[in-house]
Design a protein around this motif. Sequence first.
Motif, PDB file in Angstrom:
ATOM      1  N   SER A  91       0.854  -1.180   0.000  1.00 31.24           N
ATOM      2  CA  SER A  91       0.000   0.000   0.000  1.00 31.24           C
ATOM      3  C   SER A  91       0.894   1.235   0.000  1.00 31.24           C
ATOM      4  N   THR A 121      -4.018   2.848  -7.968  1.00 36.53           N
ATOM      5  CA  THR A 121      -4.571   1.574  -7.534  1.00 36.53           C
ATOM      6  C   THR A 121      -3.518   0.477  -7.627  1.00 36.53           C
ATOM      7  N   GLY A 156      -1.355   0.189  -4.695  1.00 37.11           N
ATOM      8  CA  GLY A 156      -1.946  -0.320  -3.469  1.00 37.11           C
ATOM      9  C   GLY A 156      -3.014   0.545  -2.860  1.00 37.11           C
ATOM     10  N   MET A 157      -3.342   1.689  -3.468  1.00 37.74           N
ATOM     11  CA  MET A 157      -4.389   2.538  -2.921  1.00 37.74           C
ATOM     12  C   MET A 157      -5.763   1.981  -3.304  1.00 37.74           C
ATOM     13  N   GLU A 158      -6.716   2.150  -2.384  1.00 38.27           N
ATOM     14  CA  GLU A 158      -8.069   1.632  -2.594  1.00 38.27           C
ATOM     15  C   GLU A 158      -9.044   2.782  -2.798  1.00 38.27           C
ATOM     16  N   HIS A 211       5.967   9.073   1.400  1.00 36.26           N
ATOM     17  CA  HIS A 211       5.515   7.880   2.116  1.00 36.26           C
ATOM     18  C   HIS A 211       6.644   7.385   3.010  1.00 36.26           C
TER      19      HIS A 211
END
Length: 265
Positions: free
Chosen positions: A2, A160, A163-165, A214
Amino acid sequence: MSLPLNIAILGAEDPSAAQEFYAAVLAPKVQDYGGFFRSDLHGAGDLGVTDVSALAAEAGVRVEGSGFGGCIISYVLEQPSEVVAVVEAAAAAGAEILKPAKKALFGSFSGAFRAPDGAVWKVSCERKKDTAAAKSPAVPVETGILLGVQDLRASTAFYTALGMEADRDYGAKYIDFTVAAGQLRLCLMQRKDLAKDVGIAPEGSGFGRLVLSHDAASAEEVDAVLSRAEQTGAVITVAPAAQEWGGHVGCFTDPDGIAWKIASA
């Protein structure tokens, strides 16, 4: 894998003056790492301020840029009066008011300003009328980064894959991604729509004076994120490598040129 967005780092010609502005307007908790200021926005993500040339060099991009950099900082509050207070405080501290705080479409209340360092902020809440006493200082419900992109679906697919939802999806207009406590929410809009929303021209090129960062858990995670980003269409601007201070850092730009820094301690 993510990709939580832990900190948005702003580049300023005068980092100390920029930090004084944000201290006056947002009243965050600040740590000074020798000219790099990291501010806790009341538990709703972190904001960094540092020298713009040093930031560009660290991200591996050219410092030159003009016009709209493609990024807007979103500051979501609980009450309309808090929106008014923050926008007025920004004006008093030297910001340019792009849109005064007032009722907006779909039941919301918002205003926008350009900080002295050049960053554009949208301050908003989801209701038109106060339902409780305003807090001082105002505490955000959430903070976020709105990216103005050329191809919303392509950018959605890119993030996406990292790993982003997806959370709220409004087709060709807007999409954002789920966010955990203490992080900034990442949101995507068509570039022209985002610029219009805050009252600026959509034209612009080059470095937007902002790097998204991040905090990775390990050197291996840094390497994995950079590898996946490159496979998905990113440009690697700084190959991941061990640093003299003990960390492990790599940087890339997304398909719209937005700079990211992935670092482990």
